[in-house]
Design a protein around this motif. Sequence first.
Motif, PDB file in Angstrom:
ATOM      1  N   GLY A 107       4.638  -4.081   0.170  1.00 26.81           N
ATOM      2  CA  GLY A 107       4.259  -4.885  -0.985  1.00 26.81           C
ATOM      3  C   GLY A 107       2.774  -5.148  -1.091  1.00 26.81           C
ATOM      4  O   GLY A 107       2.089  -5.354  -0.081  1.00 26.81           O
ATOM      5  N   ALA A 108       2.296  -5.156  -2.317  1.00 26.11           N
ATOM      6  CA  ALA A 108       0.893  -5.510  -2.550  1.00 26.11           C
ATOM      7  C   ALA A 108       0.688  -7.003  -2.319  1.00 26.11           C
ATOM      8  O   ALA A 108      -0.404  -7.442  -1.959  1.00 26.11           O
ATOM      9  CB  ALA A 108       0.490  -5.126  -3.969  1.00 26.11           C
ATOM     10  N   LYS A 109       1.746  -7.778  -2.513  1.00 24.93           N
ATOM     11  CA  LYS A 109       1.630  -9.220  -2.264  1.00 24.93           C
ATOM     12  C   LYS A 109       1.291  -9.454  -0.789  1.00 24.93           C
ATOM     13  O   LYS A 109       0.341 -10.161  -0.467  1.00 24.93           O
ATOM     14  CB  LYS A 109       2.936  -9.919  -2.631  1.00 24.93           C
ATOM     15  N   TYR A 132      -3.844 -14.630 -10.064  1.00 22.93           N
ATOM     16  CA  TYR A 132      -2.576 -14.395  -9.366  1.00 22.93           C
ATOM     17  C   TYR A 132      -2.624 -15.306  -8.134  1.00 22.93           C
ATOM     18  O   TYR A 132      -3.502 -15.124  -7.273  1.00 22.93           O
ATOM     19  CB  TYR A 132      -2.509 -12.917  -8.984  1.00 22.93           C
ATOM     20  N   TYR A 135      -3.854 -14.844  -4.093  1.00 25.05           N
ATOM     21  CA  TYR A 135      -5.221 -14.706  -3.557  1.00 25.05           C
ATOM     22  C   TYR A 135      -5.742 -16.058  -3.062  1.00 25.05           C
ATOM     23  O   TYR A 135      -6.385 -16.149  -2.022  1.00 25.05           O
ATOM     24  CB  TYR A 135      -6.213 -14.196  -4.611  1.00 25.05           C
ATOM     25  N   CYS A 182      -8.705  -8.069 -10.333  1.00 21.67           N
ATOM     26  CA  CYS A 182      -7.374  -7.555 -10.669  1.00 21.67           C
ATOM     27  C   CYS A 182      -7.399  -7.022 -12.103  1.00 21.67           C
ATOM     28  O   CYS A 182      -7.598  -7.787 -13.033  1.00 21.67           O
ATOM     29  CB  CYS A 182      -6.364  -8.696 -10.529  1.00 21.67           C
ATOM     30  N   ASN A 186      -3.305  -9.829 -14.139  1.00 23.92           N
ATOM     31  CA  ASN A 186      -2.260 -10.827 -14.212  1.00 23.92           C
ATOM     32  C   ASN A 186      -2.959 -12.166 -14.016  1.00 23.92           C
ATOM     33  O   ASN A 186      -3.622 -12.333 -12.986  1.00 23.92           O
ATOM     34  CB  ASN A 186      -1.223 -10.620 -13.099  1.00 23.92           C
ATOM     35  N   ASP A 214      -7.135  -5.243  -7.034  1.00 22.94           N
ATOM     36  CA  ASP A 214      -5.676  -5.196  -7.190  1.00 22.94           C
ATOM     37  C   ASP A 214      -5.351  -4.447  -8.484  1.00 22.94           C
ATOM     38  O   ASP A 214      -5.620  -4.938  -9.585  1.00 22.94           O
ATOM     39  CB  ASP A 214      -5.137  -6.633  -7.225  1.00 22.94           C
ATOM     40  N   ALA A 216      -2.194  -3.367  -9.358  1.00 25.58           N
ATOM     41  CA  ALA A 216      -0.720  -3.314  -9.383  1.00 25.58           C
ATOM     42  C   ALA A 216      -0.179  -2.888 -10.749  1.00 25.58           C
ATOM     43  O   ALA A 216       0.937  -2.377 -10.841  1.00 25.58           O
ATOM     44  CB  ALA A 216      -0.153  -4.682  -8.992  1.00 25.58           C
ATOM     45  N   TYR A 217      -0.972  -3.089 -11.818  1.00 23.53           N
ATOM     46  CA  TYR A 217      -0.483  -2.780 -13.176  1.00 23.53           C
ATOM     47  C   TYR A 217      -1.139  -1.535 -13.766  1.00 23.53           C
ATOM     48  O   TYR A 217      -1.116  -1.329 -14.976  1.00 23.53           O
ATOM     49  CB  TYR A 217      -0.704  -3.996 -14.094  1.00 23.53           C
ATOM     50  N   SER A 245       0.909  -0.690  -6.119  1.00 23.62           N
ATOM     51  CA  SER A 245       2.311  -1.000  -5.868  1.00 23.62           C
ATOM     52  C   SER A 245       3.205  -0.142  -6.743  1.00 23.62           C
ATOM     53  O   SER A 245       2.830   0.204  -7.863  1.00 23.62           O
ATOM     54  CB  SER A 245       2.547  -2.479  -6.182  1.00 23.62           C
ATOM     55  N   SER A 247       5.984  -1.413  -7.631  1.00 21.31           N
ATOM     56  CA  SER A 247       6.830  -2.442  -8.237  1.00 21.31           C
ATOM     57  C   SER A 247       6.883  -2.335  -9.756  1.00 21.31           C
ATOM     58  O   SER A 247       7.947  -2.251 -10.351  1.00 21.31           O
ATOM     59  CB  SER A 247       6.332  -3.833  -7.851  1.00 21.31           C
ATOM     60  N   LYS A 248       5.703  -2.379 -10.373  1.00 24.04           N
ATOM     61  CA  LYS A 248       5.672  -2.377 -11.835  1.00 24.04           C
ATOM     62  C   LYS A 248       5.571  -0.952 -12.365  1.00 24.04           C
ATOM     63  O   LYS A 248       5.964  -0.669 -13.483  1.00 24.04           O
ATOM     64  CB  LYS A 248       4.508  -3.236 -12.349  1.00 24.04           C
ATOM     65  N   ARG A 256      10.925  -2.293  -2.938  1.00 19.82           N
ATOM     66  CA  ARG A 256       9.761  -2.598  -2.093  1.00 19.82           C
ATOM     67  C   ARG A 256       9.025  -1.365  -1.565  1.00 19.82           C
ATOM     68  O   ARG A 256       9.436  -0.737  -0.592  1.00 19.82           O
ATOM     69  CB  ARG A 256      10.141  -3.485  -0.890  1.00 19.82           C
ATOM     70  N   ALA A 258       4.620  -0.192  -1.596  1.00 17.60           N
ATOM     71  CA  ALA A 258       3.270  -0.363  -2.133  1.00 17.60           C
ATOM     72  C   ALA A 258       2.307   0.371  -1.212  1.00 17.60           C
ATOM     73  O   ALA A 258       2.744   0.985  -0.226  1.00 17.60           O
ATOM     74  CB  ALA A 258       2.923  -1.850  -2.195  1.00 17.60           C
TER      75      ALA A 258
END
Length: 408
Positions: A107-109, A132, A135, A182, A186, A214, A216-217, A245, A247-248, A256, A258
Amino acid sequence: MIQINENYLKLQSSYLFSDIAKRVAAFAASNPDRQIIRLGIGDVTRALPGACIAALHEAVDELSADSTFRGYGPEQGYEFLREAIAHNDFQALGADIRPDEVFVSDGAKCDTGNILDILSSNLKIAVPDPVYPVYVDTNVMTGRTGGWNGGRYEGLVYLEATEANGFVPAIPDEAVDLIYLCFPNNPTGTTATRGQLAAWVAYARENKALILYDAAYVAFIRDDSLPKSIYEIEGARDVAIEFRSFSKTAGFTGTRCAYTIVPKSCAGYDSEGSAHPLHSLWNRRHTTKFNGVSYPVQRAAEAVYSAEGKKQVRQLTDYYLENASLILEKMRGLGYACAGGENSPYIWVNTRTDSWEFFDLLLNEAAVVCTPGSGFGACGRGYIRLSAFNQYEQVEVAMDRIAEAVRR
Ligand code: PLP
């Protein structure tokens, strides 16, 4: 006597999602016949791409026979996935990232939090506002901030993203050591241009700072003039770590998978000012504290890069982007200034009132759930985030209901 990490006591309870849940539950209890439409959550709603499902099945079958069974894999990820990532997500863009600079994770989280393990606790840290929350909270937990004061943590430099700067924060006047960026963002849904990222890279190089980027999107970017990776910017390899990631991109929020890119030329400094490659520190951290993503999941992630997988991922993200575009058009049509919604699944709406007041209006009058912007930071006050992760037909109904509610 066992003592606790008192930094945890500084954390502000995130009332955001529990408050939303409480209000939604109360509304549902008193309006049992109303169908609630959720445009609040940042979770995907559509099934995994067929190519990923086929790869998952095949990999599970391999595990069922002694001759093809696999136990522990390399902690950094299987070569087949690291190569696919380096080739498709970076080298194809002209970014010089090698497979051994890719660290596959769950995960990126987790990665955006865990990366702090390899950095000093004595840093000047810049975080976006709105942000987000991971962080900020991970810095609080590790004692890198002061206490909560007036709606912000002491010791952090807040990079304000407002209408005035198009929700892309300006470079701070002072020198900082660690910068979180990011894009697509987000919660604001905004993207950064090549020029804007180049300015951040130049700033980081000048200050021997590190950018945590980041992306992620990234799969929602359709405008080819926008950078997809920070490594498309000259010199970024030396000053940036990028988080990505599935995820999206491919609906892996529950599956899971990333990855984090730590280029070998990216340096950090010891107290004497000598440079050290962050790659070897992260490699050490990752191999000591993490034991790899499961084999079937890595095979499913690899399938994202097959010809079929690429087509299906495109269809999946196009679907959400259509939702985003409908939300954007309708909210603008109602007279609200909005950011995001293009190259992003999030729409950031200026409600011209209090975030929670607007949340209540949408919930009580339209049975639509959004996310109050104030939950993402002081600069989010007065905004809401609408998310495109839902069925198109539901989004259509939601937008009709919102139109009726705000015209009343
Ligand atoms: N980064 C951002 C900006 C996000 O919004 C999210 C999820 O909402 C994540 C990272 C988490 O990604 P992952 O599911 O890989 O942990």
